[in-house]
Design a protein around this motif. Structure first.
Motif, short mmCIF file in Angstrom:
data_model
loop_
_atom_site.label_atom_id
_atom_site.label_comp_id
_atom_site.label_asym_id
_atom_site.label_seq_id
_atom_site.Cartn_x
_atom_site.Cartn_y
_atom_site.Cartn_z
N LEU A 28 41.71 31.65 23.65
CA LEU A 28 41.96 32.89 23.30
C LEU A 28 41.95 33.69 24.83
O LEU A 28 41.06 33.54 25.51
CB LEU A 28 40.95 33.17 22.58
CG LEU A 28 40.83 34.71 22.11
CD1 LEU A 28 42.25 34.94 21.28
CD2 LEU A 28 39.67 35.22 21.28
N ASP A 29 43.04 34.38 25.07
CA ASP A 29 43.08 35.16 26.13
C ASP A 29 42.36 36.55 25.75
O ASP A 29 43.22 37.32 24.89
CB ASP A 29 44.62 35.34 26.42
CG ASP A 29 44.61 36.14 27.98
OD1 ASP A 29 43.60 36.43 28.48
OD2 ASP A 29 45.71 36.51 28.46
N LEU A 30 41.36 37.08 26.26
CA LEU A 30 40.78 38.02 26.10
C LEU A 30 41.26 39.45 26.91
O LEU A 30 40.81 40.46 27.04
CB LEU A 30 39.10 38.14 26.41
CG LEU A 30 38.64 37.47 25.16
CD1 LEU A 30 36.88 37.36 25.30
CD2 LEU A 30 38.99 37.92 23.69
N THR A 31 42.42 39.19 27.81
CA THR A 31 42.86 40.20 28.42
C THR A 31 43.58 41.30 27.44
O THR A 31 44.74 40.81 26.90
CB THR A 31 44.11 39.76 29.42
OG1 THR A 31 43.19 38.82 30.30
CG2 THR A 31 44.53 40.90 30.24
N GLU A 34 46.74 47.79 25.74
CA GLU A 34 46.25 49.16 25.35
C GLU A 34 46.34 49.38 23.79
O GLU A 34 47.46 48.95 23.30
CB GLU A 34 47.12 50.21 25.83
CG GLU A 34 46.97 50.31 27.57
CD GLU A 34 45.65 50.91 27.77
OE1 GLU A 34 44.78 51.68 27.01
OE2 GLU A 34 45.07 50.41 28.76
N GLY A 35 45.20 49.72 23.24
CA GLY A 35 45.16 49.74 21.83
C GLY A 35 44.55 48.91 21.10
O GLY A 35 44.32 48.94 20.00
N GLN A 36 44.04 47.79 21.82
CA GLN A 36 43.58 46.43 20.94
C GLN A 36 42.07 46.59 21.26
O GLN A 36 41.38 47.13 22.13
CB GLN A 36 44.14 45.12 21.89
CG GLN A 36 45.51 44.89 21.32
CD GLN A 36 45.93 43.51 22.06
OE1 GLN A 36 45.79 43.38 22.98
NE2 GLN A 36 46.95 42.93 20.95
N VAL A 79 33.47 43.06 21.40
CA VAL A 79 33.10 42.46 22.72
C VAL A 79 33.68 43.09 23.96
O VAL A 79 33.57 42.84 25.14
CB VAL A 79 33.08 40.97 23.05
CG1 VAL A 79 32.09 40.47 21.99
CG2 VAL A 79 34.22 40.49 22.43
N ASP A 80 35.07 43.66 23.57
CA ASP A 80 35.63 44.36 24.64
C ASP A 80 36.86 45.31 23.82
O ASP A 80 37.21 44.91 22.64
CB ASP A 80 36.81 43.63 25.40
CG ASP A 80 37.13 44.05 26.80
OD1 ASP A 80 36.95 45.27 26.97
OD2 ASP A 80 37.99 43.36 27.40
N VAL A 103 41.41 39.15 18.50
CA VAL A 103 41.97 40.31 19.00
C VAL A 103 43.14 40.86 17.99
O VAL A 103 44.06 40.24 17.64
CB VAL A 103 42.74 39.89 20.41
CG1 VAL A 103 43.56 40.95 21.17
CG2 VAL A 103 41.77 39.17 21.42
N CYS A 104 42.91 42.26 18.03
CA CYS A 104 44.03 42.91 17.37
C CYS A 104 44.09 44.44 17.68
O CYS A 104 43.12 44.82 18.11
CB CYS A 104 43.35 42.81 15.61
SG CYS A 104 41.88 43.72 15.21
#
Length: 335
Positions: A28-31, A34-36, A79-80, A103-104
């Motif tokens: 999973l890429d946690l980068t 915008e808006g996520q 978490v971010d 991530v959403c």
């Protein structure tokens, strides 16, 4: 980052079980764009509606696809974030799926939770979809009034137990149908039902209901359909409201729709109102309903039970157990 997930591996014909799911680990890429937001799931909800979600039968949401993460309402911690309305550390509720991380982009279903009000797990039950369903069905569709008789199937479950308490708060006579003697006792002694019946051991359910409600049932909160509902319809009063919330007693609607007694004559002669309820149709009314549920909870008028199973890998078995009636209260998975 590695992300453990439970995906639908093959489509069930009827009730889903562990054999229909598989575990996998993805990168999973946690980068974030915008808006996520990035959410670490803490609790996953196990719900009767999941059988419909994995079926190709027409439904209010598209079916979960093969190899897709199983759909689930969850509570987690951000978490971010790159969304102006959500910050790292916020506790949130939303459809994040059977996985460790999601991530959403927040949709109208996503909302913040106040962890100081109640245990955060309650946002998946009494102070979440279960409580909202019970409240909105009884008040918006059923329009219950003091002195009326309300009958609730799956009366000790996550939704039914809250519905029973709300009906009592509103001054109704409340009858519950449930699947064990222990749950009958729970309904009466813990959740305040006036009467409860074990539908599995009651010899003549239709007659037993008639004896408890000689003037008829004014509001039927139907979580099951099937043979259980067949015993209720002859006992509905003039101008009664039958509210279809679930169909848990019907194992499958394919390849042919199961048949039962025709209810048309009852609907006609008693001028019944029959309505279906899907929570996502009523999101605009959720804030006010949640405020009232929270008030009842803080005042000690609303009780709830939870079954919490540890481990993401146990979600498929917990779902199978739910359909067997093994749970007492809201079934959750603690990730």
């Amino acid at each position: 980052m590695q992300n453990r997930q439970i995906v639908l591996s093959n489509r069930p014909d009827g009730i889903p079980g562990p054999e229909h799911f598989s575990a996998k680990t993805t990168e999973l890429d946690l980068t974030l764009a915008e808006g996520q937001i990035a959410v670490k799931n803490i609790y996953l909800s196990i719900d009767p509606a999941m059988r419909g979600w994995v079926s190709l039968e027409p439904n209010y949401l598209p079916p979960v696809q093969i190899d897709e993460v199983m759909r689930s309402i969850c509570v987690g911690e951000i978490v971010d974030s790159k969304h102006p309305d959500y910050a790292k550390g916020d506790t949130v509720y939303g459809i994040f799926g059977w996985q460790e991380y999601c991530v959403c982009e927040p949709n109208p279903m996503v909302r913040k939770i106040n962890p100081e009000l109640a245990p955060i797990s309650s946002a998946l039950g009494a102070l979440g979809p279960n409580g909202l369903t019970a409240y909105l069905v009884l008040n918006e569709l059923g329009k219950i009034e003091a002195g009326e008789t309300v009958l609730i199937s799956t009366a000790a479950g996550g939704v039914g137990s809250i519905a029973g308490q709300i009906a009592k708060i509103k001054g109704c006579k409340v009858i519950g149908l449930t699947g064990s003697d222990d749950k009958v006792e729970m309904c009466v002694n813990e959740f305040g039902y006036d009467h409860a019946l074990n539908y599995k051991t009651t010899e003549n359910l239709e007659k037993a209901i008639a004896e408890l409600a000689p003037e008829g049932i004014n509001v039927f909160f139907d979580n099951t359909s099937g043979a259980i509902a067949d015993a209720v319809y002859p006992n509905l009063a003039m101008n009664a409201r039958a509210l279809q919330v679930g169909t848990a007693a019907v194992e499958s609607w394919e390849p042919e729709t199961p048949l039962g007694p025709r209810r048309d004559r009852h609907i006609l002669t008693k001028r019944l109102t029959v309505m279906g309820f899907v929570l996502i149709d009523h999101t605009a009314k959720a804030p006010a309903a949640l405020q009232q549920l929270a008030q009842w909870y803080t005042q000690g008028e609303l009780k709830y039970r939870e079954n919490i199973t540890e481990g993401l890998e146990n979600a498929p078995q917990a779902l199978a157990d739910l359909y067997k009636g093994a749970n007492t209260g809201k079934q959750l998975i603690k990730v």
